[in-house]
Design a protein around this motif. Sequence first.
Motif, PDB file in Angstrom:
ATOM      1  N   TYR A 552       0.829  -1.211   0.000  1.00 49.60           N
ATOM      2  CA  TYR A 552       0.000   0.000   0.000  1.00 49.60           C
ATOM      3  C   TYR A 552       0.861   1.256   0.000  1.00 49.60           C
ATOM      4  O   TYR A 552       0.632   2.192  -0.786  1.00 49.60           O
ATOM      5  CB  TYR A 552      -0.928  -0.015   1.217  1.00 49.60           C
ATOM      6  N   LEU A 553       1.856   1.312   0.860  1.00 51.18           N
ATOM      7  CA  LEU A 553       2.704   2.498   0.961  1.00 51.18           C
ATOM      8  C   LEU A 553       3.498   2.725  -0.330  1.00 51.18           C
ATOM      9  O   LEU A 553       3.723   3.871  -0.729  1.00 51.18           O
ATOM     10  CB  LEU A 553       3.651   2.369   2.151  1.00 51.18           C
ATOM     11  N   ALA A 554       3.900   1.638  -0.973  1.00 49.43           N
ATOM     12  CA  ALA A 554       4.627   1.780  -2.241  1.00 49.43           C
ATOM     13  C   ALA A 554       3.729   2.404  -3.306  1.00 49.43           C
ATOM     14  O   ALA A 554       4.146   3.302  -4.049  1.00 49.43           O
ATOM     15  CB  ALA A 554       5.141   0.416  -2.703  1.00 49.43           C
ATOM     16  N   GLY A 555       2.473   1.924  -3.382  1.00 45.10           N
ATOM     17  CA  GLY A 555       1.543   2.486  -4.362  1.00 45.10           C
ATOM     18  C   GLY A 555       1.151   3.909  -4.043  1.00 45.10           C
ATOM     19  O   GLY A 555       1.072   4.770  -4.933  1.00 45.10           O
ATOM     20  N   LEU A 556       0.920   4.191  -2.760  1.00 48.92           N
ATOM     21  CA  LEU A 556       0.536   5.538  -2.342  1.00 48.92           C
ATOM     22  C   LEU A 556       1.654   6.532  -2.648  1.00 48.92           C
ATOM     23  O   LEU A 556       1.395   7.660  -3.087  1.00 48.92           O
ATOM     24  CB  LEU A 556       0.203   5.559  -0.854  1.00 48.92           C
ATOM     25  N   GLY A 557       2.891   6.112  -2.409  1.00 51.64           N
ATOM     26  CA  GLY A 557       4.017   6.996  -2.689  1.00 51.64           C
ATOM     27  C   GLY A 557       4.132   7.341  -4.159  1.00 51.64           C
ATOM     28  O   GLY A 557       4.652   8.403  -4.512  1.00 51.64           O
ATOM     29  N   GLN A 558       3.636   6.464  -5.026  1.00 54.70           N
ATOM     30  CA  GLN A 558       3.687   6.738  -6.461  1.00 54.70           C
ATOM     31  C   GLN A 558       2.565   7.675  -6.890  1.00 54.70           C
ATOM     32  O   GLN A 558       2.773   8.565  -7.715  1.00 54.70           O
ATOM     33  CB  GLN A 558       3.586   5.428  -7.249  1.00 54.70           C
ATOM     34  N   VAL A 559       1.367   7.484  -6.307  1.00 55.78           N
ATOM     35  CA  VAL A 559       0.212   8.290  -6.712  1.00 55.78           C
ATOM     36  C   VAL A 559       0.157   9.613  -5.954  1.00 55.78           C
ATOM     37  O   VAL A 559      -0.100  10.670  -6.545  1.00 55.78           O
ATOM     38  CB  VAL A 559      -1.100   7.506  -6.489  1.00 55.78           C
ATOM     39  N   LEU A 560       0.374   9.550  -4.638  1.00 56.16           N
ATOM     40  CA  LEU A 560       0.280  10.748  -3.788  1.00 56.16           C
ATOM     41  C   LEU A 560       1.569  10.906  -2.971  1.00 56.16           C
ATOM     42  O   LEU A 560       1.580  10.712  -1.757  1.00 56.16           O
ATOM     43  CB  LEU A 560      -0.931  10.642  -2.845  1.00 56.16           C
ATOM     44  N   PRO A 561       2.663  11.236  -3.624  1.00 55.70           N
ATOM     45  CA  PRO A 561       3.930  11.355  -2.879  1.00 55.70           C
ATOM     46  C   PRO A 561       3.836  12.442  -1.815  1.00 55.70           C
ATOM     47  O   PRO A 561       3.313  13.528  -2.051  1.00 55.70           O
ATOM     48  CB  PRO A 561       4.947  11.729  -3.969  1.00 55.70           C
ATOM     49  N   GLY A 562       4.298  12.102  -0.638  1.00 52.67           N
ATOM     50  CA  GLY A 562       4.299  13.064   0.454  1.00 52.67           C
ATOM     51  C   GLY A 562       3.018  13.127   1.248  1.00 52.67           C
ATOM     52  O   GLY A 562       2.946  13.875   2.233  1.00 52.67           O
ATOM     53  N   GLU A 563       1.993  12.340   0.868  1.00 53.49           N
ATOM     54  CA  GLU A 563       0.728  12.338   1.612  1.00 53.49           C
ATOM     55  C   GLU A 563       0.785  11.257   2.699  1.00 53.49           C
ATOM     56  O   GLU A 563       0.801  10.067   2.383  1.00 53.49           O
ATOM     57  CB  GLU A 563      -0.453  12.075   0.677  1.00 53.49           C
ATOM     58  N   PRO A 564       0.782  11.623   3.973  1.00 46.38           N
ATOM     59  CA  PRO A 564       0.909  10.626   5.055  1.00 46.38           C
ATOM     60  C   PRO A 564      -0.442  10.001   5.419  1.00 46.38           C
ATOM     61  O   PRO A 564      -0.941  10.182   6.530  1.00 46.38           O
ATOM     62  CB  PRO A 564       1.486  11.465   6.203  1.00 46.38           C
ATOM     63  N   ILE A 565      -1.022   9.246   4.509  1.00 45.85           N
ATOM     64  CA  ILE A 565      -2.302   8.589   4.783  1.00 45.85           C
ATOM     65  C   ILE A 565      -2.002   7.153   5.210  1.00 45.85           C
ATOM     66  O   ILE A 565      -1.491   6.358   4.409  1.00 45.85           O
ATOM     67  CB  ILE A 565      -3.219   8.594   3.548  1.00 45.85           C
ATOM     68  N   PRO A 566      -2.283   6.781   6.451  1.00 46.24           N
ATOM     69  CA  PRO A 566      -1.907   5.443   6.943  1.00 46.24           C
ATOM     70  C   PRO A 566      -2.720   4.336   6.276  1.00 46.24           C
ATOM     71  O   PRO A 566      -3.806   4.569   5.738  1.00 46.24           O
ATOM     72  CB  PRO A 566      -2.210   5.527   8.441  1.00 46.24           C
ATOM     73  N   PHE A 567      -2.172   3.140   6.310  1.00 43.78           N
ATOM     74  CA  PHE A 567      -2.849   1.954   5.775  1.00 43.78           C
ATOM     75  C   PHE A 567      -4.006   1.592   6.702  1.00 43.78           C
ATOM     76  O   PHE A 567      -3.804   1.208   7.842  1.00 43.78           O
ATOM     77  CB  PHE A 567      -1.847   0.796   5.683  1.00 43.78           C
ATOM     78  N   ASP A 568      -5.227   1.724   6.205  1.00 42.25           N
ATOM     79  CA  ASP A 568      -6.405   1.508   7.043  1.00 42.25           C
ATOM     80  C   ASP A 568      -7.548   0.961   6.191  1.00 42.25           C
ATOM     81  O   ASP A 568      -8.470   1.699   5.816  1.00 42.25           O
ATOM     82  CB  ASP A 568      -6.813   2.821   7.720  1.00 42.25           C
ATOM     83  N   PRO A 569      -7.504  -0.347   5.848  1.00 42.81           N
ATOM     84  CA  PRO A 569      -8.578  -0.920   5.026  1.00 42.81           C
ATOM     85  C   PRO A 569      -9.927  -0.770   5.732  1.00 42.81           C
ATOM     86  O   PRO A 569     -10.035  -1.030   6.935  1.00 42.81           O
ATOM     87  CB  PRO A 569      -8.183  -2.393   4.905  1.00 42.81           C
ATOM     88  N   PRO A 570     -10.975  -0.338   5.022  1.00 42.92           N
ATOM     89  CA  PRO A 570     -12.276  -0.133   5.661  1.00 42.92           C
ATOM     90  C   PRO A 570     -12.882  -1.442   6.140  1.00 42.92           C
ATOM     91  O   PRO A 570     -12.748  -2.483   5.476  1.00 42.92           O
ATOM     92  CB  PRO A 570     -13.122   0.500   4.556  1.00 42.92           C
ATOM     93  N   ALA A 571     -13.540  -1.390   7.291  1.00 37.22           N
ATOM     94  CA  ALA A 571     -14.159  -2.593   7.847  1.00 37.22           C
ATOM     95  C   ALA A 571     -15.261  -3.134   6.948  1.00 37.22           C
ATOM     96  O   ALA A 571     -15.537  -4.335   6.933  1.00 37.22           O
ATOM     97  CB  ALA A 571     -14.719  -2.283   9.245  1.00 37.22           C
ATOM     98  N   ALA A 572     -15.908  -2.259   6.168  1.00 42.22           N
ATOM     99  CA  ALA A 572     -17.002  -2.684   5.284  1.00 42.22           C
ATOM    100  C   ALA A 572     -16.494  -3.445   4.066  1.00 42.22           C
ATOM    101  O   ALA A 572     -17.295  -3.986   3.302  1.00 42.22           O
ATOM    102  CB  ALA A 572     -17.805  -1.465   4.835  1.00 42.22           C
ATOM    103  N   GLY A 573     -15.188  -3.492   3.885  1.00 44.93           N
ATOM    104  CA  GLY A 573     -14.636  -4.203   2.737  1.00 44.93           C
ATOM    105  C   GLY A 573     -14.866  -3.456   1.437  1.00 44.93           C
ATOM    106  O   GLY A 573     -14.939  -2.223   1.407  1.00 44.93           O
TER     107      GLY A 573
END
Length: 647
Positions: A552-573
């Motif tokens: 997740y962090l690898a993909g996020l860094g490519q799409v939104l570099p510098g955005e500190p959004i933690p890995f948090d899969p939604p409970a609703a799936g």
Amino acid sequence: MNFFQRQRDVRKLSRRLVLLFVVAVLAIVAAVDLVAVFVFGLNQQPAEVTLTLLAWVSGLVIVAIGLTSFIRTRMLRGGGGGKVAQSLGGIYVPEDTTDPRLRRLRNVVEEMAIASGVSVPEIYVLPGENGINAFAAGFSPADAAIAVTHGALERLNRDELQGVIAHEFSHVVNGDMRLNIRLMGTLFGILVLAIIGRLMLSVRGRNPVAAIGLALVILGYVGVFFGRIIKAAVSRQREYLADASAVQFTRQSAGLAGALKKIGGLAEGSKLRDGRAEDVSHMLFGEGFSFSSLFATHPPLVKRIQTLEPAFDPRGLEALSQQWARTPPVGLAEDEALGLAPAGPPVLPPPRARMPIRPADVVASVGSAVTPASPAHRTAGTIIESIPPQLLARARHPEAVLPLVFGLLLARDPATRANQHAVLAARYGQGLADAAVAEAGTLAGLHPALRLPLAELAFPALRRRPRPAAEAVLACIHALIRVDGRIDVFEYCLSRLLHRELYEAMNRTSPWAGQGRGRRPPLEVTNRAVATLLALLAQAGAADQQAAGTAYLAGLGQVLPGEPIPFDPPAAGAVALEGLWPALDGLDGPEKEFLVGGMVTVIGHDGVMTVSEIELLRTVCALLHCPLPPLAQARPEQVVPDPGSRS
């Protein structure tokens, strides 16, 4: 050409169309004003009176042209591509046809749809047209139609027909159809004076109506002139691009070049008899009418052939013309002589096999039917040949298709499937619900690379149901998505994809058009939507939470570099994506390009992908209107042994 760059080019052409439209309208207004000055003697009136009257005349002309263009565009958009084909006498080709020529045509179109990653369009034949021609129409791939002339069906062999269909599919994939609809509406508007004039000329008797009509017809030729200039300016370059894309789709230029040679060598050429076909002249595969080079909507035929075959000698057309004058070509006979038949069943990689993948190669393949990372990948025809014949027959049958599609959408989780069965029984009765569950059992053993293609092949029969029945299917699919229980990401995305395509085919607009699509959402909303999608994809493809977080962090860094959004899969799936599609699908070309690259990075973080992961990626890309061709076939030496990890 890069798909996302092509989208930007189409938008530039749209802006160019608007500019040309404005110039044409101003020229028409100027001509009308000039006539008004002399007819009504305004040059002898006070300046205030003259300017006031000319302002009124100009305003009326602008309103008439603008309103007519708007109404015509809305009508064309609402009717879908099938209405355009039907207006020219097109006859629909049934999904279960047994006529050899029609079956060959439908097979080629279905193969091209699978290869290009879009749903199968409606297919029409223009029976009274002996010239070799074709066109694609519609406002989006979901309501697209492809029409070919009787001459193309009769004279072209399979390779040549495939080249023509590939050319038309490039228009479908690249968004040219929407521009074509807007162009038709625009041209109708600037021709409105001539149309009104012709109607007034038909009024008999001694009255000024006929004289005014004659004046309007003369003025209308200003619109005719500009209309043909606009069609030529917008269309010519796109035909070169479509030829290039067709070579990408088929991976060979001989078929397309052969079709162009037959146009040049046969007396009928690509000309159309129906006068109404001039409205779609800018959409045709070949020049449908004889225009001067100034107004030609297509590049010169010889130049198109030489672009595909640089060594081609134009004198070769004379020899072909003499040969075919004695013995006209017959496509089916050439197929038999050349051994042109669909490829046999391929050897698909094992469902859990892992194949090396490079994100840049996958992104580059969006909008193209070939995968740079897999030079030896099989044709889409071999994928169709791998689907069991009984499943293909049910996918093409107007009644049997419904339990088959519902079976594709049923969850593997027993509790969720039981709830979905109850939904189906309440809406369609116990019999259909049981049939859907039986289909789900049969489909459980289907190779994962065949599930999405089967859904795409089922879409035409599903789409042709009466509107009330289609709306009931839409409501049922939505209810299946929302059933409480565990629906994995692929099951959810496939359900959502079918729902979206059926909705767009019926309503000519996105199902989330009223949910903010088209308006730029706040940056925080967009970023959260991207992060949620990447988190769900990471969780679906990784063996454990730690690996999922890293991907997740690898993909996020490519799409939104510098955005500190933690890995948090939604409970609703996966159902948590329901409210996020407007923001995701509303991203512009460069942003979607980054998003697709990020998704590939997440799913293939370990450097390989399983067939199931590839099909999940294709399904999500289709939801984002980024058609991704099949990637699941690879050379045996490319397959990496499965270590037993979950995918």
